[in-house]
Scaffold this active site. Structure first.
Site, PDB file in Angstrom:
ATOM      1  N   SER A  97      72.761  -5.620  17.925  1.00  0.00           N
ATOM      2  CA  SER A  97      73.150  -7.024  17.708  1.00  0.00           C
ATOM      3  C   SER A  97      72.166  -7.992  18.365  1.00  0.00           C
ATOM      4  CB  SER A  97      74.544  -7.281  18.271  1.00  0.00           C
ATOM      5  OG  SER A  97      75.473  -6.360  17.772  1.00  0.00           O
ATOM      6  N   THR A  98      71.628  -7.592  19.506  1.00  0.00           N
ATOM      7  CA  THR A  98      70.746  -8.497  20.245  1.00  0.00           C
ATOM      8  C   THR A  98      69.504  -8.848  19.446  1.00  0.00           C
ATOM      9  OG1 THR A  98      71.488  -7.403  22.262  1.00  0.00           O
ATOM     10  CG2 THR A  98      69.538  -8.795  22.444  1.00  0.00           C
ATOM     11  N   SER A  99      69.076  -7.911  18.594  1.00  0.00           N
ATOM     12  CA  SER A  99      67.800  -8.111  17.909  1.00  0.00           C
ATOM     13  C   SER A  99      67.835  -9.271  16.928  1.00  0.00           C
ATOM     14  CB  SER A  99      67.395  -6.825  17.178  1.00  0.00           C
ATOM     15  OG  SER A  99      67.206  -5.791  18.118  1.00  0.00           O
TER      16      SER A  99
ATOM     17  N   LEU B 175      73.362 -18.670  20.776  1.00  0.00           N
ATOM     18  CA  LEU B 175      74.052 -19.866  21.260  1.00  0.00           C
ATOM     19  C   LEU B 175      74.922 -19.503  22.471  1.00  0.00           C
ATOM     20  CD1 LEU B 175      73.754 -20.119  17.981  1.00  0.00           C
ATOM     21  CD2 LEU B 175      75.061 -22.209  18.356  1.00  0.00           C
TER      22      LEU B 175
ATOM     23  N   HIS C 201      79.377 -10.643  10.506  1.00  0.00           N
ATOM     24  CA  HIS C 201      79.549 -12.095  10.659  1.00  0.00           C
ATOM     25  C   HIS C 201      78.325 -12.749  10.030  1.00  0.00           C
ATOM     26  CE1 HIS C 201      79.118 -15.917  12.727  1.00  0.00           C
ATOM     27  NE2 HIS C 201      78.197 -15.456  13.535  1.00  0.00           N
TER      28      HIS C 201
ATOM     29  N   TYR D  27      79.089 -22.961  13.226  1.00  0.00           N
ATOM     30  CA  TYR D  27      78.223 -23.409  14.307  1.00  0.00           C
ATOM     31  C   TYR D  27      76.780 -23.514  13.803  1.00  0.00           C
ATOM     32  CZ  TYR D  27      76.917 -18.455  15.007  1.00  0.00           C
ATOM     33  OH  TYR D  27      76.469 -17.182  14.838  1.00  0.00           O
TER      34      TYR D  27
ATOM     35  N   VAL E  20      80.256  -7.214  24.499  1.00  0.00           N
ATOM     36  CA  VAL E  20      79.798  -8.303  25.370  1.00  0.00           C
ATOM     37  C   VAL E  20      78.863  -9.204  24.564  1.00  0.00           C
ATOM     38  CG1 VAL E  20      78.498  -8.848  27.456  1.00  0.00           C
ATOM     39  CG2 VAL E  20      79.907  -6.773  27.372  1.00  0.00           C
ATOM     40  N   TRP E  21      79.105 -10.489  24.588  1.00  0.00           N
ATOM     41  CA  TRP E  21      78.220 -11.431  23.912  1.00  0.00           C
ATOM     42  C   TRP E  21      76.951 -11.631  24.744  1.00  0.00           C
ATOM     43  CZ3 TRP E  21      80.411 -15.926  20.680  1.00  0.00           C
ATOM     44  CH2 TRP E  21      81.504 -15.491  19.937  1.00  0.00           C
TER      45      TRP E  21
ATOM     46  N   ASP F 108      99.611  -5.938  43.220  1.00  0.00           N
ATOM     47  CA  ASP F 108     100.723  -5.902  44.166  1.00  0.00           C
ATOM     48  C   ASP F 108     101.805  -5.032  43.547  1.00  0.00           C
ATOM     49  OD1 ASP F 108     101.496  -7.718  42.175  1.00  0.00           O
ATOM     50  OD2 ASP F 108     102.691  -8.913  43.568  1.00  0.00           O
TER      51      ASP F 108
HETATM   52  P1  FAD Z   1      73.203  -4.277  21.197  1.00  0.00           P
HETATM   53  O1  FAD Z   1      72.202  -5.331  21.186  1.00  0.00           O
HETATM   54  O2  FAD Z   1      73.769  -3.868  19.881  1.00  0.00           O
HETATM   55  O3  FAD Z   1      72.582  -3.055  21.920  1.00  0.00           O
HETATM   56  C1  FAD Z   1      73.152  -1.770  21.901  1.00  0.00           C
HETATM   57  C2  FAD Z   1      72.029  -0.805  21.801  1.00  0.00           C
HETATM   58  O4  FAD Z   1      72.521   0.510  21.961  1.00  0.00           O
HETATM   59  C3  FAD Z   1      71.353  -0.858  20.460  1.00  0.00           C
HETATM   60  O5  FAD Z   1      70.015  -1.224  20.627  1.00  0.00           O
HETATM   61  C4  FAD Z   1      71.523   0.540  19.911  1.00  0.00           C
HETATM   62  O6  FAD Z   1      70.434   0.978  19.172  1.00  0.00           O
HETATM   63  C5  FAD Z   1      71.742   1.350  21.161  1.00  0.00           C
HETATM   64  N1  FAD Z   1      72.503   2.578  20.920  1.00  0.00           N
HETATM   65  C6  FAD Z   1      73.690   2.691  20.292  1.00  0.00           C
HETATM   66  N2  FAD Z   1      74.067   3.965  20.232  1.00  0.00           N
HETATM   67  C7  FAD Z   1      73.117   4.682  20.840  1.00  0.00           C
HETATM   68  C8  FAD Z   1      72.949   6.076  21.096  1.00  0.00           C
HETATM   69  N3  FAD Z   1      73.850   6.971  20.698  1.00  0.00           N
HETATM   70  N4  FAD Z   1      71.840   6.465  21.746  1.00  0.00           N
HETATM   71  C9  FAD Z   1      70.909   5.562  22.158  1.00  0.00           C
HETATM   72  N5  FAD Z   1      71.027   4.249  21.930  1.00  0.00           N
HETATM   73  C10 FAD Z   1      72.116   3.811  21.294  1.00  0.00           C
HETATM   74  N6  FAD Z   1      76.379 -13.810  20.945  1.00  0.00           N
HETATM   75  C11 FAD Z   1      76.246 -14.945  21.641  1.00  0.00           C
HETATM   76  O7  FAD Z   1      76.470 -14.951  22.831  1.00  0.00           O
HETATM   77  N7  FAD Z   1      75.866 -16.100  21.040  1.00  0.00           N
HETATM   78  C12 FAD Z   1      75.608 -16.152  19.716  1.00  0.00           C
HETATM   79  O8  FAD Z   1      75.284 -17.206  19.181  1.00  0.00           O
HETATM   80  C13 FAD Z   1      75.771 -14.989  18.960  1.00  0.00           C
HETATM   81  N8  FAD Z   1      75.554 -15.029  17.634  1.00  0.00           N
HETATM   82  C14 FAD Z   1      75.636 -13.888  16.933  1.00  0.00           C
HETATM   83  C15 FAD Z   1      75.331 -13.941  15.578  1.00  0.00           C
HETATM   84  C16 FAD Z   1      75.348 -12.788  14.842  1.00  0.00           C
HETATM   85  C17 FAD Z   1      75.008 -12.858  13.404  1.00  0.00           C
HETATM   86  C18 FAD Z   1      75.695 -11.565  15.452  1.00  0.00           C
HETATM   87  C19 FAD Z   1      75.733 -10.300  14.685  1.00  0.00           C
HETATM   88  C20 FAD Z   1      76.017 -11.510  16.785  1.00  0.00           C
HETATM   89  C21 FAD Z   1      75.992 -12.676  17.540  1.00  0.00           C
HETATM   90  N9  FAD Z   1      76.298 -12.666  18.903  1.00  0.00           N
HETATM   91  C22 FAD Z   1      76.157 -13.803  19.620  1.00  0.00           C
HETATM   92  C23 FAD Z   1      76.791 -11.462  19.567  1.00  0.00           C
HETATM   93  C24 FAD Z   1      75.683 -10.775  20.330  1.00  0.00           C
HETATM   94  O9  FAD Z   1      74.589 -10.621  19.515  1.00  0.00           O
HETATM   95  C25 FAD Z   1      76.120  -9.402  20.819  1.00  0.00           C
HETATM   96  O10 FAD Z   1      77.384  -9.466  21.373  1.00  0.00           O
HETATM   97  C26 FAD Z   1      75.160  -8.859  21.865  1.00  0.00           C
HETATM   98  O11 FAD Z   1      73.849  -8.915  21.392  1.00  0.00           O
HETATM   99  C27 FAD Z   1      75.506  -7.426  22.213  1.00  0.00           C
HETATM  100  O12 FAD Z   1      74.540  -6.919  23.078  1.00  0.00           O
HETATM  101  P2  FAD Z   1      74.555  -5.383  23.493  1.00  0.00           P
HETATM  102  O13 FAD Z   1      73.422  -5.147  24.373  1.00  0.00           O
HETATM  103  O14 FAD Z   1      75.897  -5.041  23.968  1.00  0.00           O
HETATM  104  O15 FAD Z   1      74.455  -4.615  22.107  1.00  0.00           O
END
Ligand code: FAD
Length: 829
Positions: free
Chosen positions: A42-44, A49, A222, A260, A360-361, A552
């Site tokens: 998701s981060t990529s 925001l 989304h 947004y 986690v966002w 408690d």
């Molecule tokens: P990820 O970035 O998904 O990282 C998890 C990583 O784990 C991935 O790189 C994956 O490859 C790796 N992984 C998974 N399984 C395995 C495995 N078995 N072995 C090795 N590696 C593995 N958030 C905000 O705060 N503000 C915003 O405006 C916002 N806008 C968004 C808009 C969109 C369109 C989307 C989709 C999301 C948005 N978010 C936003 C949410 C936010 O992007 C995510 O909540 C956040 O990036 C999650 O980060 P993470 O590190 O938990 O997950």
């Protein structure tokens, strides 16, 4: 130092590596299935925001720290946060009101913000349609996270500090022995580890499944779209075009239509939550770890233009200049939703050393990472994480259907105006007490918690309103505080204080702690001395190593080696069970068993409670036969019960517990016998009001791990003379006992006797926000609204304060507590 494996190099995993390495941990490996330059989670593609303010203090504090940190991650003279500010606009009167409530949260949690008029909105954001906007909330410290860049810089700097990264390496198994993790399996072998932390984002479910752990999150798509360049913006000179700092206007939220916005240079980015929930199974996405690029990654699905149509129409209404553009590029991006909207953080109840930090966002990423790092390295997080705990969910909430339905509903409601008491509409009736049928017959109004149906009041008591003495007449409420409330509550409170009422206490957590090591376990974990005579109840705290309150509880010694615990949450069960397991492994056997659902309980309370009980039992319920804080087995018309002499509402009476099969009969017997003594069934509305009059705290709402017993006003649960060591004892002993705490949980009453508040409102002293309300209720006995609030220790009784409620300041006074029966005459009657 521990050997750590972090799974996932998204914004959470990389932040966690950074937080751990900066605390001196050195043996850390991050394993990522995608390529590190763009892992593909998701981060990529996150537009980044960061709106900080939520009703949750914890989440707001996580966001605040995330911003702080992003501002500090720098390279080539540029950090990772574009602090353009945030603007939320209202286009409906209801939203305009709600922004006032939200402004209250900003004051409560210490975020600077301002309610702004429609004209000011236009000044801050000239592209807005002035015919649509009614006003807004401006938060100058919000802005845009450069999440992908931050991730890269964190990888760079943690690598320099010794963190190892493995890319294009999926974790395919979690290795374990004797209830502990020992490492992870990867395609060409395994990596040994003492601690494994899954930061796998929406793949969390798959990682959990590897250890038989249900992770309650649902990956949902989304929609996010970018417009073609806006003609009037083409060629404009943004100061910081490099590295994504390509926006200068505040990030914009139009929650009335689930939208947004942010700028991307001369283009616009539009995020939309108004479409149907689109659940995804992470395992179905496959690993497209080769060929990952901006447009091609597992977390990015094909855009479904028809779902975006309403968003596009509404956008052109709100931002008329976008009428000259088209959608250039859209996608359905995946991220995690959960049953209650919170993240999922903590150690697996079933496996030591396996941790998760998921759902986690970006907004909360560094905050969550720091919290996990603090818990791992020091045993507690400075920001309370109770509401994020993985173990907070009840068993029934971990079923696939529950997770799917509730998480989808959270997607639908993400921008809705939600009342704090608003229950789920579905799924309901998941857990009902044996009294449920009778409660329904009495017209119970139910609200839901933890899957339980809990009566708040009974329509059958409505006619009592006709007999209420004038002093007990409920005051009119404003429309907001009148929701999920009925004046009948006043009548039920009146009856409890003046006759007798029965309350369904079944949904309260009950655990049995048994075995030769039971006493040792409870002595080691609790602040009280529980080496008491069987038949004694003790109120105690569970602390962390720093003296912060983790719960408690009531500990009732039933037999030499058998205790019953009255606890707060499923997290308590996870904690006690884990500690019991460890102790048993060392040969000092103890078992913890949840008995909530197999038992049921009626609180029979009020000045005439003894009249009722004496009619249905031959056991001795006098002060001699069962003194206050005593417990004993008894028989009620042939039904075996355990009677606990205690009361949350501050009246004479007992909690009468039996096993489920006798429940309905027990209810009938008490209800019938009580009639001539004026008994009614009463609900949680009255209960909450009565408990506040008596000053009883609710864990999680009034106090949590951020507070010590002295500040929270529960020092009575700490037995100073207890010589045995217990968790948190050393920390408590370091707190100077004579010194006034810097902050205290205080009791307030509202001066005008009628203005209600509900909780989380800011409290002002001399015009400055100095604290916030935790619990509030109308105190029917004291005839005033009551609010408990965290306030500076310097504010003494008599101090005049103001509580902000929808922008209005309500005058209140700090008063001594408890308000009702401070000498416990009623309880001891
Ligand atoms: P990820 O970035 O998904 O990282 C998890 C990583 O784990 C991935 O790189 C994956 O490859 C790796 N992984 C998974 N399984 C395995 C495995 N078995 N072995 C090795 N590696 C593995 N958030 C905000 O705060 N503000 C915003 O405006 C916002 N806008 C968004 C808009 C969109 C369109 C989307 C989709 C999301 C948005 N978010 C936003 C949410 C936010 O992007 C995510 O909540 C956040 O990036 C999650 O980060 P993470 O590190 O938990 O997950």
């Amino acid at each position: 130092t521990q050997r750590v494996v972090i799974i996932g190099a998204g914004i959470v995993g990389t932040n966690l590596a950074d937080e751990l390495v900066s605390r001196g941990w050195t043996d850390i490996t991050v394993v990522e299935q995608g390529p590190l330059y763009m892992p593909g989670g998701s981060t990529s593609h996150a537009p980044g925001l960061v709106f900080q303010t939520t009703p949750s203090k914890t989440m707001t504090n996580f966001a605040r720290y995330t911003i702080e940190k992003l501002l500090s991650i720098e390279k080539d003279g540029q950090n990772c946060f574009n602090q353009v500010g945030g603007l939320e606009v209202a286009t409906t009167p209801a939203r305009l009101e709600d922004l006032k409530r939200k402004h209250g949260y900003t004051s409560s949690w210490g975020i600077e913000a301002r309610l702004v008029s429609a004209e000011e909105c236009l000044k801050l954001y000239p592209h807005l349609n002035k015919d649509v906007v009614l006003g807004g909330l401006h938060i100058p410290s919000d802005g845009l996270a450069l999440a992908a860049r931050a991730t890269q810089l964190l990888i760079e700097r943690t690598r320099e500090a010794g963190v190892k990264y493995l890319e294009s390496t999926p974790v395919t198994g979690i290795e374990r022995a004797n209830g502990r993790v020992t490492g992870v399996t990867i395609p060409n072998g395994s990596i040994a580890a003492d601690i494994v932390i899954s930061c796998a984002g929406f793949w969390g479910v798959e990682l959990g499944a590897m250890v038989g752990l249900s992770i309650p999150l649902l990956p949902l798509a989304h929609q996010y779209a970018k417009t073609t360049p806006v003609p009037s913006l083409v060629g404009r000179n943004l100061n910081e075009q490099i590295n994504g700092k390509n926006a200068e206007l505040p990030i914009l939220r139009h929650q009335d239509q689930d939208l947004y916005y942010r700028e991307h240079g001369d283009q616009y980015g539009i995020g939309y939550y108004g479409h149907r929930p689109m659940p995804v199974k992470a395992s179905s996405l496959g690993l497209t770890s080769k060929n990952i690029d901006e447009k091609n990654m597992p977390s990015r699905l094909e855009f479904t233009a028809e779902d975006f149509d309403p968003a596009w129409k509404e956008t052109q209404r709100l931002l008329p200049m976008l009428r000259d553009t088209e959608i250039a590029d859209g996608f359905n991006g995946i991220f995690s939703f959960t049953p209650d909207g919170g993240p999922i953080v903590g150690q697996a109840p079933n496996l030591d050393g396996f941790w998760v930090a998921e759902a986690v966002w970006v907004t909360h990423s560094a905050g969550v990472a720091r919290a996990v790092a603090e818990v791992l390295t020091t045993g507690r997080s400075q920001i309370d994480i109770t509401e994020c705990e993985l173990s907070r969910f009840e068993e029934v909430q971990l079923s696939q259907s529950y997770i799917e339905e509730t998480s989808s509903q959270n997607f639908v409601e993400i921008y809705d105006i939600l009342h704090p008491s608003q229950p789920k509409e579905s799924p309901r009736q998941l857990r009902t007490s044996p009294f449920y049928a009778r409660e329904k017959e009495l017209g119970a109004y139910f609200l839901e918690l933890g899957g339980w149906e809990r009566p708040f009041w009974y329509e059958s008591n409505k006619e009592l309103l006709n007999y209420l003495p004038p002093k007990w007449k409920p005051v009119e409420r404003d429309a907001w505080s009148a929701q999920f409330y009925s004046p009948i509550v006043a009548a039920e409170a009146w009856k409890t204080r003046n006759a007798v009422a029965m309350f369904d206490m079944t949904s309260f957590h009950r655990f049995e702690v048994s075995g030769p090591g039971a006493l040792d376990l409870l002595q080691r974990l609790s602040t009280a001395d529980v080496n008491t005579k069987p038949g004694t109840i003790t109120y105690a705290l569970l602390l962390n190593d720093h003296g912060g309150i983790r719960s408690d509880i009531f500990i009732s010694r039933l037999e030499e080696n058998l205790f019953q615990i009255g606890a707060n949450t499923a997290t308590d069960l996870a904690y006690l069970s884990r500690e019991a397991r460890h102790q048993s492994q060392k040969g000092n056997f103890v078992q913890v068993r949840e008995i909530t659902g197999s038992t049921c309980c009626i609180g029979l309370w009020g000045p005439r409670a003894r009249d009722v009980i004496n009619d249905i039992t031959t056991d001795d319920f006098s002060n001699k036969g069962l003194p206050y804080f005593g417990v004993k087995q008894a028989t009620i018309n042939g039904i075996p019960v355990t009677a606990f002499r205690k009361s949350y509402v501050g009246e004479l009476g007992w909690e009468i517990q039996t096993t489920a099969e006798y429940g309905q009969r027990l209810w009938d017997i008490i209800f019938q016998a009580g009639k001539i003594h004026g008994l009614i069934a009463a609900g949680r509305g009255a209960f909450n009001a009565l408990r506040l009059e008596k000053g009883y705290r609710t864990y999680g709402t009034d106090m949590n791990t951020e507070h010590n017993p002295y500040e929270a006003g529960v020092a009575g649960a700490v037995r100073a003379s207890k010589w045995e060591d217990y968790v948190g004892k050393a920390a408590l002993e370091r707190i100077p006992s004579k010194q006034k705490p810097a902050r205290r949980l205080r009791c307030l009453t509202v001066n005008d006797g009628r203005s209600m508040v509900l909780g989380k409102e800011p409290v002002f002293y001399n015009g400055k926000a100095v604290g916030y309300v935790t619990s509030a209720a109308f105190g029917f006995t004291v005839r005033k609204p009551i609010a408990y609030a965290w306030l500076p220790g310097t504010l003494d009784e008599g101090a005049s304060v103001e509580i902000e409620y929808f922008g209005r300041r309500i005058k209140a006074t700090v008063v001594s507590e408890p308000l009702y029966d401070p000498d416990n005459k009623r309880l001891l009657a």
